[in-house]
Design a protein around this motif. Sequence first.
Motif, PDB file in Angstrom:
ATOM      1  N   PHE A   1       0.704  -1.406   0.007  1.00 15.38           N
ATOM      2  CA  PHE A   1      -0.141  -0.093   0.050  1.00 15.38           C
ATOM      3  C   PHE A   1       0.700   0.846   0.517  1.00 15.38           C
ATOM      4  CE2 PHE A   1      -3.363  -3.079   2.052  1.00 15.38           C
ATOM      5  CZ  PHE A   1      -3.909  -2.601   0.928  1.00 15.38           C
ATOM      6  N   ALA A   2       2.131   0.939   0.384  1.00 14.87           N
ATOM      7  CA  ALA A   2       2.514   2.576   0.482  1.00 14.87           C
ATOM      8  C   ALA A   2       3.672   2.322  -1.105  1.00 14.87           C
ATOM      9  CB  ALA A   2       4.275   2.183   1.824  1.00 14.87           C
ATOM     10  N   LYS A   3       3.580   1.334  -1.325  1.00 15.20           N
ATOM     11  CA  LYS A   3       3.935   1.538  -2.387  1.00 15.20           C
ATOM     12  C   LYS A   3       3.123   2.267  -4.103  1.00 15.20           C
ATOM     13  CE  LYS A   3       7.998  -1.737  -3.176  1.00 15.20           C
ATOM     14  NZ  LYS A   3       8.654  -2.570  -4.338  1.00 15.20           N
TER      15      LYS A   3
ATOM     16  N   GLU B   1       0.253   3.908  -2.535  1.00 16.15           N
ATOM     17  CA  GLU B   1      -0.167   5.744  -2.148  1.00 16.15           C
ATOM     18  C   GLU B   1       1.752   6.586  -3.342  1.00 16.15           C
ATOM     19  OE1 GLU B   1      -0.734   7.870   2.020  1.00 16.15           O
ATOM     20  OE2 GLU B   1      -0.332   6.138   1.452  1.00 16.15           O
ATOM     21  N   ALA B   2       2.073   5.785  -2.740  1.00 11.72           N
ATOM     22  CA  ALA B   2       3.635   7.094  -3.166  1.00 11.72           C
ATOM     23  C   ALA B   2       2.929   6.960  -4.347  1.00 11.72           C
ATOM     24  CB  ALA B   2       4.922   6.150  -2.706  1.00 11.72           C
ATOM     25  N   ARG B   3       2.867   6.139  -5.997  1.00  7.39           N
ATOM     26  CA  ARG B   3       2.524   6.897  -7.178  1.00  7.39           C
ATOM     27  C   ARG B   3       1.524   6.925  -7.004  1.00  7.39           C
ATOM     28  NH1 ARG B   3       4.235   6.714 -11.673  1.00  7.39           N
ATOM     29  NH2 ARG B   3       3.357   5.710 -13.400  1.00  7.39           N
TER      30      ARG B   3
ATOM     31  N   ASP C   1       0.929   9.701  -5.131  1.00  5.03           N
ATOM     32  CA  ASP C   1       1.191  11.003  -4.518  1.00  5.03           C
ATOM     33  C   ASP C   1       1.840  11.212  -5.698  1.00  5.03           C
ATOM     34  OD1 ASP C   1      -0.108  10.930  -2.474  1.00  5.03           O
ATOM     35  OD2 ASP C   1       1.523  10.243  -2.237  1.00  5.03           O
TER      36      ASP C   1
END
Length: 195
Positions: A2-4, A6-8, A10
């Motif tokens: 999910f962090a990846k 979310e970063a994508r 953003d």
Amino acid sequence: MFAKLEARMDQIEEMIRHAFRVGTVVSTNPAAGTARVQLADADGLVSFDLPVMQRQTLKNKDYAMPDAGEHVLCTFLPFGVEQGFVLGSIYSTADVTPVADPDKRHVEFEDGTWLQYDRKTHSLSGVIKSGSVRLLIEGAAQIEARRGAVVKSDGVIQVDAGDHAEIRSRNPLQFWTPGTQVFPYSPIELEEPEK
């Protein structure tokens, strides 16, 4: 994971945020059809030379460049301000529209010259300030006015026929003149229009 994601997301939002930007033209390259734009939302950052969008550029060619100081809308590819385009100029409270009528197509120049077509009244009008009109027609020309025509000049009106001249009227011709003179033929020398 999910962090990846979310970063994508953003990163995508950041690209979308900077895809369309408003700015002010600081310089143009008229021969290349490009402009440099100071971006309003980037602390005075000035773009690279951006192509100015035109309606046609191949067989039919359209050309109009913005002036320095003009507000424009730009779009950029997702690589920064190196690759983008000037989409067009925009009106503002400082630069208001010259007319406010959706039925009119209006072009106005800095010297006060303007041309306008009104689709509601079916009228084409204009004013040419301190200049001249030159048209070179390489074929035949025909002007027909079904409700009368007036040609008026504060100076000389000349007609030069390479062969012969004809005036036809269903009614008698009328002349208002203090006198007439006849001179030997001498051709009128005209300049060709320049781009």
